[in-house]
Design an enzyme around this catalytic site. Structure first.
Site, PDB file in Angstrom:
ATOM      1  N   ARG A  58      -5.260  -3.731  11.023  1.00  0.00           N
ATOM      2  CA  ARG A  58      -4.236  -4.404  11.823  1.00  0.00           C
ATOM      3  C   ARG A  58      -4.785  -4.889  13.166  1.00  0.00           C
ATOM      4  O   ARG A  58      -4.263  -5.848  13.736  1.00  0.00           O
ATOM      5  CB  ARG A  58      -3.022  -3.495  12.000  1.00  0.00           C
ATOM      6  N   LYS A 115      -9.072  -2.648   3.859  1.00  0.00           N
ATOM      7  CA  LYS A 115      -8.328  -1.396   3.767  1.00  0.00           C
ATOM      8  C   LYS A 115      -7.016  -1.586   3.010  1.00  0.00           C
ATOM      9  O   LYS A 115      -6.638  -0.748   2.181  1.00  0.00           O
ATOM     10  CB  LYS A 115      -8.058  -0.852   5.172  1.00  0.00           C
ATOM     11  N   HIS A 121      -3.627   6.684  14.747  1.00  0.00           N
ATOM     12  CA  HIS A 121      -3.820   5.907  13.520  1.00  0.00           C
ATOM     13  C   HIS A 121      -5.309   5.642  13.289  1.00  0.00           C
ATOM     14  O   HIS A 121      -6.150   6.419  13.729  1.00  0.00           O
ATOM     15  CB  HIS A 121      -3.001   4.622  13.586  1.00  0.00           C
ATOM     16  N   LYS A 143       0.831  -1.210   0.000  1.00  0.00           N
ATOM     17  CA  LYS A 143       0.000   0.000   0.000  1.00  0.00           C
ATOM     18  C   LYS A 143       0.857   1.247   0.000  1.00  0.00           C
ATOM     19  O   LYS A 143       0.597   2.205  -0.733  1.00  0.00           O
ATOM     20  CB  LYS A 143      -0.933  -0.020   1.211  1.00  0.00           C
ATOM     21  N   SER A 144       1.901   1.243   0.819  1.00  0.00           N
ATOM     22  CA  SER A 144       2.749   2.431   0.928  1.00  0.00           C
ATOM     23  C   SER A 144       3.405   2.768  -0.404  1.00  0.00           C
ATOM     24  O   SER A 144       3.457   3.940  -0.812  1.00  0.00           O
ATOM     25  CB  SER A 144       3.825   2.202   1.997  1.00  0.00           C
ATOM     26  N   GLU A 191       3.805   0.096  12.587  1.00  0.00           N
ATOM     27  CA  GLU A 191       2.715  -0.658  11.979  1.00  0.00           C
ATOM     28  C   GLU A 191       2.845  -2.163  12.234  1.00  0.00           C
ATOM     29  O   GLU A 191       1.885  -2.911  12.056  1.00  0.00           O
ATOM     30  CB  GLU A 191       2.642  -0.385  10.479  1.00  0.00           C
ATOM     31  N   SER A 209       4.977  10.353  10.168  1.00  0.00           N
ATOM     32  CA  SER A 209       5.952  10.613   9.102  1.00  0.00           C
ATOM     33  C   SER A 209       5.262  10.947   7.791  1.00  0.00           C
ATOM     34  O   SER A 209       5.880  11.499   6.874  1.00  0.00           O
ATOM     35  CB  SER A 209       6.840   9.387   8.905  1.00  0.00           C
ATOM     36  N   GLN A 210       3.965  10.633   7.686  1.00  0.00           N
ATOM     37  CA  GLN A 210       3.239  10.915   6.447  1.00  0.00           C
ATOM     38  C   GLN A 210       3.154  12.409   6.149  1.00  0.00           C
ATOM     39  O   GLN A 210       3.005  12.802   4.983  1.00  0.00           O
ATOM     40  CB  GLN A 210       1.836  10.314   6.513  1.00  0.00           C
ATOM     41  N   ARG A 225       2.335   6.011  -3.056  1.00  0.00           N
ATOM     42  CA  ARG A 225       3.408   6.956  -3.403  1.00  0.00           C
ATOM     43  C   ARG A 225       3.592   7.027  -4.919  1.00  0.00           C
ATOM     44  O   ARG A 225       3.715   8.118  -5.498  1.00  0.00           O
ATOM     45  CB  ARG A 225       4.717   6.548  -2.720  1.00  0.00           C
TER      46      ARG A 225
END
Length: 457
Positions: free
Chosen positions: A408, A433, A363, A33-34, A336, A187-188, A38
Site C-alpha cells: 500500500r 503481496k 502493519h 486477499k482477506s 487499510e 482485529s486479526q 479466510r
C-alpha cells in the site's frame, strides 16, 4: 518516528507514470486477499472438500496455501466447473481436509493473515510447529496470539518478546472455552481465533478487553464466513463472541474482487480527472473497501453504480485544475484505505486530519511514519499524531518514494506520481503481496488518458 527501509531486495526504481489527461479507465481486479485466506482456513478445517472460485493468487495467498499443504491439507489447482469462464488471474482451488501433522516451519512472510490465522489452526495438528516470517515480520505484534495459545493450554516456546519466531507442540486438539485478549493492535487476533474455534473441544467464548478494536468490518467478515459454513456464532455484546463447537461445512464459494486494492484506481479519477469503472463491485459485502463509495464524494467525486460495476467520476481532477478540499476522517473502520487517502490528501488544497489509524504502526511497516517520510521527502507537510496524520497543503515535487516492503505504500506513490513528475518508487514489486498485476494494471489505466502517455517512462 523515523521510518526505516527494510526491503530484502531491490530492483531499479519504478518511475510512476504521469497522467496526460482525464482517464477512461476500466479495471477488473483479482480476488480479495482477506476473503481468500479466510476461506482457505475454513476449507482446511471443513468436514469435506471445498472449491474456492476466483481466489487471489499473490504472495500472501501463496504463503497460506504453502503452510496448509505443509501441515497435510490437500490443495489442488483446478479448472472452472460447468463451463464457467476461467479466472484470468489464476486457477480455482480445491481444498481437501486431512489429519494435520507437525514437523513444519510456517513461513508467514509479511502476511498478517498468515501469522495470525495459522497458529490457532496449526495447534490442532500433532507435532511441533514453528512460526516465522520476513525479518521485519518479527517486529509485528504477535503477543495476543501467543498468550491466547498458552491460555488455551498449548505449550508455546518463544523468546518472551511476544513476537516471531515461536514454536509450539500440538496434540491434535485445543481445549477452547473462555478466553480474554487485547486485540487493540489488530482485529486479526480475533479473526484468527474465531476461524478455528469450531474445532476446539469447547468452542470459544472470546472477549476483547482493550481500549479499541480496529477494523471491525474484518471481524464481521470472519463471522459471516463462519455462519455461511453452518457454524453458530453468538455476539452477546460489542467485543464478545461465542463460537459453538461443531463441524465446519464443506462449501464451494466464489471470492469477490478485492475492494481495498481498488482504492488507488478509484482515487486516480480525482487526481487525473475522468472516470474509472471498477468491474463486478458487489452490492452487499463485508469488505471495508466498500466505504470508498461514501469516502470519495467527500473530495468531490461522483460515485455511482452501473449494472454490476462501480463508476467513479472525478470531474476535471487535480490535473485539470480542480481544487480538492481537506477533510477530517476517522478511519478506524478501515485503516487499510489510509495510504491511498493520505496520498490524495497530500495533493489537496486544504488541510486534512486522518485518525483512528494508530494501529497501522504495526502493519507491514509503520505506515504512519512511512507516509510522513515519503510525502515530506517530496516537499509535503505531514505530521504524525498519536492516532493518525495531519496533512497540510504543499507543492510536491519528484523524489524517491520508499515502499518499505509494503504494497500500500508503493501504490500511494503511484497516486502521487499521476501529477508529480519524477516519483521514483524503490520497490514496486512489493505490490505482489496482494496484487502482482498492479504495475501493468496501473500502466493500462494511465494510458487511457488523453495523449496516451508513455506508461514505461
Amino acid at each position: 518516528m523515523a521510518a526505516t527501509t527494510h526491503s530484502q531486495s531491490r530492483t531499479e526504481p519504478w518511475i510512476a507514470p504521469l497522467a496526460r489527461g482525464p482517464l477512461r479507465g476500466d479495471v477488473s481486479l483479482p480476488g480479495s486477499k482477506s476473503l481468500t485466506n479466510r476461506e482457505l482456513v475454513l476449507a482446511a478445517l471443513a468436514d469435506g472438500p471445498s472449491t474456492i472460485r476466483l481466489p487471489l493468487h499473490s504472495r500472501d495467498s501463496a504463503l497460506m496455501v504453502r503452510a496448509l499443504r505443509d501441515l497435510g491439507v490437500g490443495i489442488d489447482e483446478v479448472d472452472p466447473e460447468d463451463g464457467a469462464a476461467p479466472n484470468p488471474y489464476g486457477p480455482d482451488l480445491r481444498i481437501t481436509p486431512a489429519p494435520m501433522h507437525g514437523g513444519v516451519r510456517v513461513d508467514c512472510g509479511l502476511a498478517g493473515t498468515v501469522m495470525r490465522f495459522l497458529p490457532p489452526l496449526a495447534a490442532l495438528a500433532v507435532g511441533e510447529v514453528t512460526v516465522d516470517g520476513d525479518p521485519y515480520a518479527r517486529k509485528r505484534p504477535m503477543d495476543a496470539i501467543i498468550r491466547a495459545l498458552v491460555d488455551l493450554g498449548v505449550n508455546v516456546t518463544d523468546d518472551g518478546g511476544g513476537a516471531m519466531p515461536f514454536t509450539f507442540t500440538g496434540t491434535g486438539s485445543v481445549r477452547g472455552g473462555a478466553l480474554t485478549i487485547d486485540a487493540s493492535a489488530s482485529s486479526q487476533f480475533v479473526s484468527g481465533l474465531l476461524l478455528s474455534a469450531p474445532r476446539f473441544d469447547e468452542g470459544l467464548h472470546l472477549t476483547h478487553v482493550g481500549e479499541r478494536l480496529p477494523s471491525m468490518p474484518h471481524i464481521e467478515m470472519t463471522v459471516a464466513a463462519l455462519r455461511a459454513r453452518g457454524v453458530t456464532v453468538d455476539e452477546p455484546s460489542v467485543g464478545e463472541w461465542v463460537v459453538h463447537p461443531g463441524p465446519i461445512a464443506a462449501r464451494d464459494t466464489t471470492i469477490e474482487p478485492d475492494l481495498s486494492n481498488a482504492a488507488p484506481f478509484a482515487v486516480a479519477a480525482l487526481v487525473a480527472g475522468g472516470t474509472v469503472r471498477i468491474r463486478t463491485w458487489p452490492r452487499e459485502t463485508t469488505q471495508v473497501g466498500a466505504d470508498l463509495e461514501t469516502l470519495l464524494p467527500l473530495w468531490g467525486a461522483t460515485v455511482a453504480r452501473d449494472g454490476d460495476d462501480l463508476v467513479v467520476d472525478g470531474g476535471v481532477g487535480i490535473l485539470g485544475g480542480a481544487s480538492l478540499p481537506g477533510v477530517d476522517l476517522d478511519l478506524s473502520r478501515g485503516g487499510e484505505l489510509a495510504p491511498a487517502l493520505v496520498a490524495l490528501a497530500a495533493l489537496a488544497d486544504g488541510p486534512s486530519e486522518i485518525t483512528g489509524i494508530g494501529h497501522l504502526r504495526g502493519h507491514e511497516t509503520d505506515r504512519l511514519a512511512a507516509l510522513a517520510a515519503d510525502v515530506n521527502r517530496s516537499g509535503g507537510a505531514v505530521h504524525e499524531l498519536d492516532d493518525g496524520l495531519r496533512i497540510e497543503p504543499a507543492a510536491l515535487h519528484g523524489s524517491d518514494w520508499g515502499a518499505y516492503d509494503d504494497h500500500r505504500m508503493a501504490t500511494a506513490g503511484a497516486i502521487v506520481g499521476l501529477v508529480v513528475d519524477g516519483v521514483a518508487v524503490d520497490d514496486i514489486g512489493s505490490t505482489a503481496k496482494t496484487l502482482p498485476q498492479f504495475p501493468s494494471l496501473w500502466a493500462d489505466l494511465v494510458a487511457t488518458g488523453a495523449g496516451t502517455p508513455d506508461a514505461e517512462r
